[in-house]
Design an enzyme around this catalytic site. Structure first.
Site, mmCIF file in Angstrom:
data_model
loop_
_atom_site.group_PDB
_atom_site.id
_atom_site.type_symbol
_atom_site.label_atom_id
_atom_site.label_comp_id
_atom_site.label_asym_id
_atom_site.label_seq_id
_atom_site.Cartn_x
_atom_site.Cartn_y
_atom_site.Cartn_z
ATOM 1 N N ARG A 9 0.889 -1.151 -0.144
ATOM 2 C CA ARG A 9 0.131 0.096 -0.035
ATOM 3 C C ARG A 9 0.997 1.243 0.112
ATOM 4 O O ARG A 9 1.917 1.346 0.542
ATOM 5 C CB ARG A 9 -0.740 0.077 0.963
ATOM 6 C CG ARG A 9 -2.008 -1.124 1.250
ATOM 7 C CD ARG A 9 -2.817 -1.132 2.465
ATOM 8 N NE ARG A 9 -4.093 -1.965 2.121
ATOM 9 C CZ ARG A 9 -5.000 -2.154 3.272
ATOM 10 N NH1 ARG A 9 -4.821 -1.528 4.384
ATOM 11 N NH2 ARG A 9 -5.902 -2.904 3.136
ATOM 12 N N SER A 38 -18.482 -6.713 -5.777
ATOM 13 C CA SER A 38 -17.630 -6.676 -4.492
ATOM 14 C C SER A 38 -16.703 -8.117 -4.359
ATOM 15 O O SER A 38 -17.119 -9.041 -4.437
ATOM 16 C CB SER A 38 -18.140 -6.418 -3.269
ATOM 17 O OG SER A 38 -17.303 -6.401 -1.904
ATOM 18 N N ARG A 40 -15.647 -9.025 -1.539
ATOM 19 C CA ARG A 40 -15.921 -9.460 -0.274
ATOM 20 C C ARG A 40 -17.532 -9.625 -0.107
ATOM 21 O O ARG A 40 -17.748 -10.577 0.818
ATOM 22 C CB ARG A 40 -15.680 -8.440 0.889
ATOM 23 C CG ARG A 40 -14.264 -7.848 0.864
ATOM 24 C CD ARG A 40 -13.920 -6.628 1.968
ATOM 25 N NE ARG A 40 -14.246 -6.988 3.314
ATOM 26 C CZ ARG A 40 -14.143 -6.142 4.277
ATOM 27 N NH1 ARG A 40 -13.655 -5.152 3.989
ATOM 28 N NH2 ARG A 40 -14.153 -6.759 5.665
ATOM 29 N N GLU A 65 -6.337 -1.050 -13.059
ATOM 30 C CA GLU A 65 -7.596 -1.648 -12.015
ATOM 31 C C GLU A 65 -8.873 -2.058 -12.893
ATOM 32 O O GLU A 65 -9.484 -2.975 -12.704
ATOM 33 C CB GLU A 65 -7.929 -0.537 -10.927
ATOM 34 C CG GLU A 65 -6.929 -0.536 -9.758
ATOM 35 C CD GLU A 65 -6.694 -1.784 -8.945
ATOM 36 O OE1 GLU A 65 -7.942 -2.581 -8.875
ATOM 37 O OE2 GLU A 65 -5.842 -1.930 -8.107
ATOM 38 N N GLU A 68 -8.115 -5.203 -14.931
ATOM 39 C CA GLU A 68 -7.964 -6.228 -14.084
ATOM 40 C C GLU A 68 -9.363 -6.672 -13.407
ATOM 41 O O GLU A 68 -9.738 -7.956 -13.399
ATOM 42 C CB GLU A 68 -6.990 -6.164 -12.792
ATOM 43 C CG GLU A 68 -5.484 -5.978 -12.972
ATOM 44 C CD GLU A 68 -4.832 -5.659 -11.968
ATOM 45 O OE1 GLU A 68 -3.444 -5.576 -12.122
ATOM 46 O OE2 GLU A 68 -5.245 -5.554 -10.776
ATOM 47 N N GLU A 69 -10.255 -5.788 -13.043
ATOM 48 C CA GLU A 69 -11.266 -5.975 -12.375
ATOM 49 C C GLU A 69 -12.549 -6.251 -13.702
ATOM 50 O O GLU A 69 -13.523 -7.016 -13.025
ATOM 51 C CB GLU A 69 -11.884 -4.930 -11.268
ATOM 52 C CG GLU A 69 -10.666 -4.772 -10.247
ATOM 53 C CD GLU A 69 -11.269 -3.953 -9.243
ATOM 54 O OE1 GLU A 69 -12.082 -3.209 -9.292
ATOM 55 O OE2 GLU A 69 -10.483 -3.840 -8.251
ATOM 56 N N ARG A 88 -12.253 5.490 6.065
ATOM 57 C CA ARG A 88 -11.306 4.608 5.654
ATOM 58 C C ARG A 88 -9.834 5.241 5.185
ATOM 59 O O ARG A 88 -8.952 4.642 4.950
ATOM 60 C CB ARG A 88 -11.816 4.015 4.054
ATOM 61 C CG ARG A 88 -13.043 3.196 4.450
ATOM 62 C CD ARG A 88 -13.257 2.364 3.004
ATOM 63 N NE ARG A 88 -14.612 1.441 3.224
ATOM 64 C CZ ARG A 88 -14.478 0.362 3.652
ATOM 65 N NH1 ARG A 88 -13.282 -0.313 3.893
ATOM 66 N NH2 ARG A 88 -15.429 -0.385 3.608
ATOM 67 N N LYS A 89 -9.753 6.547 5.481
ATOM 68 C CA LYS A 89 -8.621 7.014 5.516
ATOM 69 C C LYS A 89 -7.916 6.927 4.002
ATOM 70 O O LYS A 89 -6.611 6.393 3.693
ATOM 71 C CB LYS A 89 -7.574 6.635 6.665
ATOM 72 C CG LYS A 89 -8.013 7.040 7.893
ATOM 73 C CD LYS A 89 -7.198 6.560 8.974
ATOM 74 C CE LYS A 89 -7.676 7.352 10.402
ATOM 75 N NZ LYS A 89 -6.795 6.714 11.491
ATOM 76 N N ARG A 114 -15.478 -12.441 -10.130
ATOM 77 C CA ARG A 114 -15.989 -11.235 -10.005
ATOM 78 C C ARG A 114 -16.914 -11.106 -11.498
ATOM 79 O O ARG A 114 -16.275 -11.299 -12.670
ATOM 80 C CB ARG A 114 -14.800 -10.126 -9.870
ATOM 81 C CG ARG A 114 -15.456 -8.561 -9.698
ATOM 82 C CD ARG A 114 -14.523 -7.363 -9.923
ATOM 83 N NE ARG A 114 -13.245 -7.799 -8.822
ATOM 84 C CZ ARG A 114 -13.387 -7.064 -7.721
ATOM 85 N NH1 ARG A 114 -14.457 -6.229 -7.383
ATOM 86 N NH2 ARG A 114 -12.485 -7.071 -6.920
#
Length: 200
Positions: A9, A38, A40, A65, A68-69, A88-89, A114
């Site tokens: 990160r 998502s 999750r 992204e 990939e997603e 979430r900063k 996904r």
């Protein structure tokens, strides 16, 4: 949350995690955007996006992204804005991307199952409003931007610094002129709450 095995990160000077995301448009004429499930909660839809890799620019990360997603191949039209999520900063660079093609097979479909789906702007907001209100704000900002652009008329030209138009031989149709003075005007934010920032 999907994490790569080798993911590191990255954070900015304010200690916020650096992210990038894409509002992937089906076309300029048919305004639908692509959402993905998502990692999750597979029954929920989200905007494609994720963290920046070390040394990676936000625009490069956004396209990576989306590829990939969602298997997206496209081009960036603009940086919509930079959004902060205090809970979430994170600080997320959100780009508007015109989808040129979609790969039948893509990384996250193969690795985590996904899915992707086209939504109208209103339907996308309805999907995001409860579990991803910050992502809904991306779309609302884009909708405001489009409304502002449509409201432009020749009467708006009086608000332009006349120096920008000196020596310009076009007919002052700012939506079609490619002269530098008018590109500057086209890149301005009009009647929106967000600040337009150059593509990085």
């Amino acid at each position: 949350m999907k994490l790569k095995l080798d993911q590191t990160r990255t954070y900015d000077k304010d200690g916020l995690r650096r992210r990038a995301a894409c509002l992937c448009l089906r076309s300029k004429e048919k305004i639908e955007i692509l959402l993905v499930t998502s990692s999750r909660h597979s029954h929920l839809w989200i905007v494609p996006g994720g963290g920046l890799d070390p040394g990676e620019g936000p625009s490069t990360a956004a396209l990576r992204e989306a590829h990939e997603e969602a298997g997206v191949n496209g081009k960036i039209l603009e940086l919509l804005d930079i959004f902060e999520n205090s809970a979430r900063k994170t600080r997320t660079y959100v780009y508007v991307v015109l989808v040129e093609s979609l790969n039948d097979e893509y990384d996250d479909a193969k690795n985590i199952g996904r899915m992707r789906k086209w939504f109208t702007l209103d339907d996308a907001c309805a999907q995001l409003q409860v579990h991803k209100p910050v992502q809904m704000a991306y779309i609302r900002t884009y909708m405001k931007r489009q409304t502002a652009d449509l409201s432009l008329t020749n009467d708006s030209f009086q608000n332009i610094d006349e120096a920008h138009l000196l020596n310009c031989e076009c007919d002052k149709d700012l939506t079609k002129c490619d002269h530098a003075c008018h590109i500057t005007y086209n890149n301005m934010t009009l009647n929106t709450d967000s600040t337009n920032v150059p593509v990085q």
